[in-house]
Design a protein around this motif. Structure first.
Motif, PDB file in Angstrom:
ATOM      1  N   ALA A 240       0.836  -1.199   0.000  1.00  0.00           N
ATOM      2  CA  ALA A 240       0.000   0.000   0.000  1.00  0.00           C
ATOM      3  C   ALA A 240       0.873   1.251   0.000  1.00  0.00           C
ATOM      4  CB  ALA A 240      -0.938  -0.017   1.210  1.00  0.00           C
ATOM      5  N   SER A 241       1.954   1.236   0.795  1.00  0.00           N
ATOM      6  CA  SER A 241       2.859   2.394   0.810  1.00  0.00           C
ATOM      7  C   SER A 241       3.448   2.619  -0.572  1.00  0.00           C
ATOM      8  CB  SER A 241       4.017   2.167   1.787  1.00  0.00           C
ATOM      9  OG  SER A 241       3.542   1.955   3.078  1.00  0.00           O
ATOM     10  N   SER A 242       3.875   1.517  -1.218  1.00  0.00           N
ATOM     11  CA  SER A 242       4.524   1.675  -2.518  1.00  0.00           C
ATOM     12  C   SER A 242       3.537   2.119  -3.586  1.00  0.00           C
ATOM     13  CB  SER A 242       5.212   0.372  -2.934  1.00  0.00           C
ATOM     14  OG  SER A 242       4.263  -0.544  -3.434  1.00  0.00           O
ATOM     15  N   LEU A 243       2.221   1.982  -3.299  1.00  0.00           N
ATOM     16  CA  LEU A 243       1.212   2.455  -4.249  1.00  0.00           C
ATOM     17  C   LEU A 243       0.665   3.820  -3.850  1.00  0.00           C
ATOM     18  CD1 LEU A 243      -0.644  -0.911  -4.906  1.00  0.00           C
ATOM     19  CD2 LEU A 243       0.633   0.407  -6.570  1.00  0.00           C
ATOM     20  N   GLY A 244       1.357   4.472  -2.918  1.00  0.00           N
ATOM     21  CA  GLY A 244       0.985   5.847  -2.594  1.00  0.00           C
ATOM     22  C   GLY A 244      -0.149   5.990  -1.600  1.00  0.00           C
ATOM     23  N   VAL A 245      -0.450   4.920  -0.841  1.00  0.00           N
ATOM     24  CA  VAL A 245      -1.523   5.006   0.148  1.00  0.00           C
ATOM     25  C   VAL A 245      -0.908   5.190   1.537  1.00  0.00           C
ATOM     26  CG1 VAL A 245      -3.334   3.687   1.312  1.00  0.00           C
ATOM     27  CG2 VAL A 245      -3.184   3.685  -1.176  1.00  0.00           C
ATOM     28  N   ASP A 246      -1.409   6.174   2.280  1.00  0.00           N
ATOM     29  CA  ASP A 246      -0.952   6.425   3.635  1.00  0.00           C
ATOM     30  C   ASP A 246      -1.736   5.499   4.562  1.00  0.00           C
ATOM     31  OD1 ASP A 246      -0.338   7.333   6.136  1.00  0.00           O
ATOM     32  OD2 ASP A 246      -0.449   9.453   5.605  1.00  0.00           O
ATOM     33  N   THR A 247      -1.153   4.320   4.823  1.00  0.00           N
ATOM     34  CA  THR A 247      -1.879   3.284   5.560  1.00  0.00           C
ATOM     35  C   THR A 247      -2.397   3.787   6.908  1.00  0.00           C
ATOM     36  OG1 THR A 247      -0.062   1.945   4.766  1.00  0.00           O
ATOM     37  CG2 THR A 247      -1.764   0.819   5.986  1.00  0.00           C
ATOM     38  N   GLY A 248      -1.512   4.448   7.654  1.00  0.00           N
ATOM     39  CA  GLY A 248      -1.886   4.899   8.991  1.00  0.00           C
ATOM     40  C   GLY A 248      -3.097   5.812   8.964  1.00  0.00           C
ATOM     41  N   ARG A 249      -3.079   6.763   8.046  1.00  0.00           N
ATOM     42  CA  ARG A 249      -4.189   7.712   7.991  1.00  0.00           C
ATOM     43  C   ARG A 249      -5.477   7.047   7.508  1.00  0.00           C
ATOM     44  NH1 ARG A 249      -3.366  12.713   4.341  1.00  0.00           N
ATOM     45  NH2 ARG A 249      -5.205  11.917   3.295  1.00  0.00           N
ATOM     46  N   GLN A 250      -5.339   6.191   6.504  1.00  0.00           N
ATOM     47  CA  GLN A 250      -6.536   5.515   5.989  1.00  0.00           C
ATOM     48  C   GLN A 250      -7.162   4.631   7.068  1.00  0.00           C
ATOM     49  OE1 GLN A 250      -7.849   6.279   3.199  1.00  0.00           O
ATOM     50  NE2 GLN A 250      -6.177   7.394   2.259  1.00  0.00           N
ATOM     51  N   LEU A 251      -6.310   3.931   7.838  1.00  0.00           N
ATOM     52  CA  LEU A 251      -6.842   3.081   8.900  1.00  0.00           C
ATOM     53  C   LEU A 251      -7.546   3.917   9.954  1.00  0.00           C
ATOM     54  CD1 LEU A 251      -4.079   0.387   9.522  1.00  0.00           C
ATOM     55  CD2 LEU A 251      -6.326   0.075   8.491  1.00  0.00           C
ATOM     56  N   ALA A 252      -6.986   5.093  10.248  1.00  0.00           N
ATOM     57  CA  ALA A 252      -7.591   5.940  11.286  1.00  0.00           C
ATOM     58  C   ALA A 252      -8.985   6.386  10.876  1.00  0.00           C
ATOM     59  CB  ALA A 252      -6.687   7.142  11.570  1.00  0.00           C
ATOM     60  N   TRP A 253      -9.132   6.858   9.621  1.00  0.00           N
ATOM     61  CA  TRP A 253     -10.477   7.307   9.261  1.00  0.00           C
ATOM     62  C   TRP A 253     -11.440   6.158   9.066  1.00  0.00           C
ATOM     63  CZ3 TRP A 253     -13.368   6.081   5.191  1.00  0.00           C
ATOM     64  CH2 TRP A 253     -12.753   5.768   3.970  1.00  0.00           C
ATOM     65  N   LEU A 254     -10.907   4.997   8.630  1.00  0.00           N
ATOM     66  CA  LEU A 254     -11.790   3.824   8.524  1.00  0.00           C
ATOM     67  C   LEU A 254     -12.268   3.376   9.901  1.00  0.00           C
ATOM     68  CD1 LEU A 254     -10.062   1.686   5.766  1.00  0.00           C
ATOM     69  CD2 LEU A 254     -12.427   2.472   5.739  1.00  0.00           C
ATOM     70  N   LEU A 255     -11.360   3.443  10.884  1.00  0.00           N
ATOM     71  CA  LEU A 255     -11.758   3.097  12.256  1.00  0.00           C
ATOM     72  C   LEU A 255     -12.853   4.049  12.730  1.00  0.00           C
ATOM     73  CD1 LEU A 255     -11.305   1.501  14.902  1.00  0.00           C
ATOM     74  CD2 LEU A 255      -9.616   3.217  15.543  1.00  0.00           C
ATOM     75  N   ALA A 256     -12.661   5.347  12.455  1.00  0.00           N
ATOM     76  CA  ALA A 256     -13.665   6.333  12.874  1.00  0.00           C
ATOM     77  C   ALA A 256     -15.007   6.056  12.200  1.00  0.00           C
ATOM     78  CB  ALA A 256     -13.174   7.743  12.541  1.00  0.00           C
ATOM     79  N   LEU A 257     -14.959   5.817  10.895  1.00  0.00           N
ATOM     80  CA  LEU A 257     -16.201   5.601  10.141  1.00  0.00           C
ATOM     81  C   LEU A 257     -16.927   4.337  10.608  1.00  0.00           C
ATOM     82  CD1 LEU A 257     -17.821   6.506   7.445  1.00  0.00           C
ATOM     83  CD2 LEU A 257     -16.712   4.509   6.478  1.00  0.00           C
ATOM     84  N   THR A 258     -16.195   3.217  10.660  1.00  0.00           N
ATOM     85  CA  THR A 258     -16.865   1.964  11.022  1.00  0.00           C
ATOM     86  C   THR A 258     -17.366   2.019  12.466  1.00  0.00           C
ATOM     87  OG1 THR A 258     -14.720   0.989  11.556  1.00  0.00           O
ATOM     88  CG2 THR A 258     -15.590   0.510   9.386  1.00  0.00           C
ATOM     89  N   SER A 259     -16.613   2.675  13.358  1.00  0.00           N
ATOM     90  CA  SER A 259     -17.050   2.748  14.751  1.00  0.00           C
ATOM     91  C   SER A 259     -18.305   3.592  14.880  1.00  0.00           C
ATOM     92  CB  SER A 259     -15.950   3.346  15.628  1.00  0.00           C
ATOM     93  OG  SER A 259     -14.800   2.559  15.538  1.00  0.00           O
ATOM     94  N   LEU A 260     -18.341   4.702  14.153  1.00  0.00           N
ATOM     95  CA  LEU A 260     -19.498   5.592  14.224  1.00  0.00           C
ATOM     96  C   LEU A 260     -20.753   4.871  13.731  1.00  0.00           C
ATOM     97  CD1 LEU A 260     -19.532   8.576  15.085  1.00  0.00           C
ATOM     98  CD2 LEU A 260     -19.611   9.176  12.669  1.00  0.00           C
TER      99      LEU A 260
END
Lengths: 261, 362
Positions: free
Chosen positions: B252-272
């Motif tokens: 994911a990093s090598s494809l330009g995805v910021d894993t940490g940030r994406q996981l954080a907002w996904l956690l927020a979204l799924t939890s909400l």
């Protein structure tokens, strides 16, 4: 584009794994990185494909500081085939290769006809086009490795980073992949374990030990019996390849008494 | 085209290629099945109402038509009690299906489900705390649901804070911390129940851990609808990021995805979204685990395709599970969570044993 590692340092969990690494690869050349286990080869590459941020120094691609680029921009410049690539989901080969287009599509959207053709060509170049509809979890290690190379090619980078790309590959595909690398106009940084393959394909070779560069130069300058002994702790001879003249390494296997067999 | 598809199907077992059913067709078929299921479910119950009458009552409510005086009782059952209940079941089923897909991609684990990251344990603790010990009086009859929602968000926040590093979140840390926090919240809940002044606490716990749609009402339905619809819409837009994340952090990093940030907002979204659903209906297990797998068997792993089908599949499944829970042992009601497991487990095992579905690298 040319790549320069400028006094690159990378830490993992507070431990400096790579220190003061200065290396450069001219545009279109192949730079091999060799060294014993734990010498920091993979970590150095992770600093290049942006998996681990540098603790010091910088990575330059052309005149751009790679770590100062937006992530998607960096991923359009540098593609990587890493060692950690297991997926738990059964994507098809075509889907995995298409993910190479991700950095070019920040906000989703379908692939264009030209991009689909590009993915198709990338699969053909590494001989996996016939696997396009296969599930990734049904592939052998060598087939998967080639699929990942196809994905990296579909990314259309100017720099290709390969961490032991010949892992799992049979001899024919090892040679096929290396000749593809040598013929391409990409700048390639490759960690290689097979020193004979490294000698055959690399324009320059850098030798790492304990996170530092201990030797760098053309294969015949670097690959010497003395280096084998001091860096790898191996007893061997170096002879020129009868046809290409490139250095070839012959090893002797020590028996349990330590004498040569 | 038809011959190609047929040829592919014939070839499937031999070389490992999988036939891909057209997603739009499948989604349309599931939508029709969902509408029919809802009509049947609204009509069924202790006072059985034929589908034609059910449809007529629903039509009258939506268009402001009139109902004969002697049918007002039946109309009330259909419109005030059963319709919100069935709609809530459909919404929660849809939400759990979609959030399950997201969580499995986030933590790269086929055993993951929406409650993995502590949300359900937090919600149950919050509900018990409010139900037994009082508080949130301003929310009136919704105080307990409010407590559940706040508990869910608190759990997610604690999981985030405990798992986050300077480099962001990592999937494995997220799972470990989520599982550990679930234990902690369950322990806190047990302590609350143990010291509770009356025996009601135990039944409150049962409801929040097994779930049920008995509390559905037109007042709370819009909140759930908005949360679920918005959640699914956002995930569908980010389908390709989920694809890339499920290849692992390095890739994911090598494809330009910021894993940490994406996981954080996904956690927020799924939890909400999960928090809202748990507050409305308790923690209904299993649907969020199996629906993603069942859908992948049909359409493959691509998240764009999976997210187009999983909400509909989850909704249909949940409508039937709710119907079973209130009719199997009528006039008593089974906890929905018990029915999901009793029906779901055999179906799941059957599907897993079918050839051609691979997950987790085996």
């Amino acid at each position: 584009m040319d790549v320069r590692l400028d006094r690159l340092g990378v830490d993992i969990g507070g431990t400096a794994i790579v220190r003061d690494l200065t290396l450069s690869a001219p545009s279109g050349s192949v730079l091999g990185i060799i060294g014993p286990n734990g010498s920091g080869k993979t970590t150095a590459l992770r600093g290049v494909y942006r998996a681990l941020p540098p603790s010091s120094g910088a990575v330059w691609v052309g005149d751009r500081d790679l770590w100062r680029l937006p992530r998607h921009e960096a991923a359009r410049t540098v593609a990587a085939v890493t060692q950690q690539h297991r997926t738990h989901l059964d994507f098809t080969v075509a889907e995995i290769v298409a993910m190479g287009r991700h950095p070019h599509h920040r906000h989703g959207g379908r692939l264009s006809e030209a991009e689909r053709r590009l993915c198709r060509e990338a699969m053909e170049r590494v001989d996996v086009a016939h696997l396009a509809d296969r599930g990734a979890l049904t592939l052998s290690g060598g087939e998967m490795q080639r699929v990942l190379v196809a994905r990296a090619l579909a990314q259309q980078p100017s720099v290709l980073v390969l961490d032991e790309p010949t892992n799992h590959l049979d001899l024919r595909h090892q040679l096929g992949l290396l000749s593809l690398i040598a013929a391409s106009d990409l700048t390639v940084l490759a960690v290689l374990h097979d020193l004979n393959l490294a000698a055959a394909v690399c324009d320059r070779i850098a030798v790492l030990a304990e996170g530092r560069v201990v030797a760098v130069g053309e294969p015949h300058e670097v690959l010497t019996a003395e280096l084998l002994a001091t860096v790898f702790g191996v007893d061997g001879e170096v002879v020129p390849h009868p046809r290409t003249g490139r250095p070839q390494l012959l090893y002797s296997i020590p028996d349990t008494e330590g004498t040569r067999t | 085209m038809a011959t190609t598809a047929a040829a592919q199907r014939q070839r499937a077992p031999r070389d490992g290629t999988r036939p891909r059913r057209p997603v739009a067709l499948l989604a349309a078929a599931l939508t029709a099945v969902l509408a029919a299921s809802a009509l049947v479910a609204i009509g069924a119950g202790s006072a059985s109402i034929p589908p034609a009458d059910t449809a007529a009552y629903l039509w009258a409510s939506l268009t402001g038509g009139t109902i004969p005086a002697d049918e007002v009782g039946r109309y009330q059952i259909v419109w005030q009690i059963r319709t919100p209940r069935v709609l809530l079941a459909a919404l929660v089923g849809a939400g759990l299906g979609a959030m399950g897909v997201a969580v499995q991609a986030m933590v790269r684990n086929p055993l993951a489900e929406p409650y993995l990251l502590g949300v359900s344990a937090g919600a149950a603790t919050g509900a018990v705390a409010v139900g037994v010990w009082g508080g949130l009086g301003a929310l009136g009859i919704y105080a307990v649901s409010g407590g559940a929602f706040l508990g869910a968000l608190a759990a997610a926040a604690v999981v985030y804070l405990a798992a986050a590093q300077s480099t962001g979140l990592s999937p494995l840390r997220l799972v470990l911390v989520g599982v550990a926090m679930s234990f902690a919240f369950q322990a806190a809940m047990s302590v609350l129940v143990y010291f509770a002044p009356d025996a009601e606490a135990a039944s409150t716990v049962l409801f929040w851990t097994m779930g049920g749609f008995g509390a559905a009402s037109w007042t709370t339905l819009p909140i759930v609808a908005v949360a679920v619809a918005a959640g699914i819409a956002v995930l569908a837009r980010k389908a390709r990021v989920l694809d890339v994340l499920s290849l692992g952090e390095e890739t994911a990093s090598s494809l330009g995805v910021d894993t940490g940030r994406q996981l954080a907002w996904l956690l927020a979204l799924t939890s909400l979204v999960t928090g809202v659903m748990v507050a409305a209906s308790g923690a209904i297990g299993f649907v969020g685990l199996i629906v993603p797998h069942v859908v992948r068997i049909a359409v493959g792993a691509d998240h764009g395709r999976v997210l187009a089908v999983a909400p509909l599949a989850g909704a249909v499944l949940m409508v039937w599970i709710d119907l079973a829970s209130r009719t199997l042992v009528a006039p008593r009601e089974l906890p929905v969570g018990a029915v999901t497991a009793l029906i779901g487990v055999p179906v799941f095992v059957y599907l897993l044993r079918r050839r051609g579905y691979l997950f987790g690298g085996s």
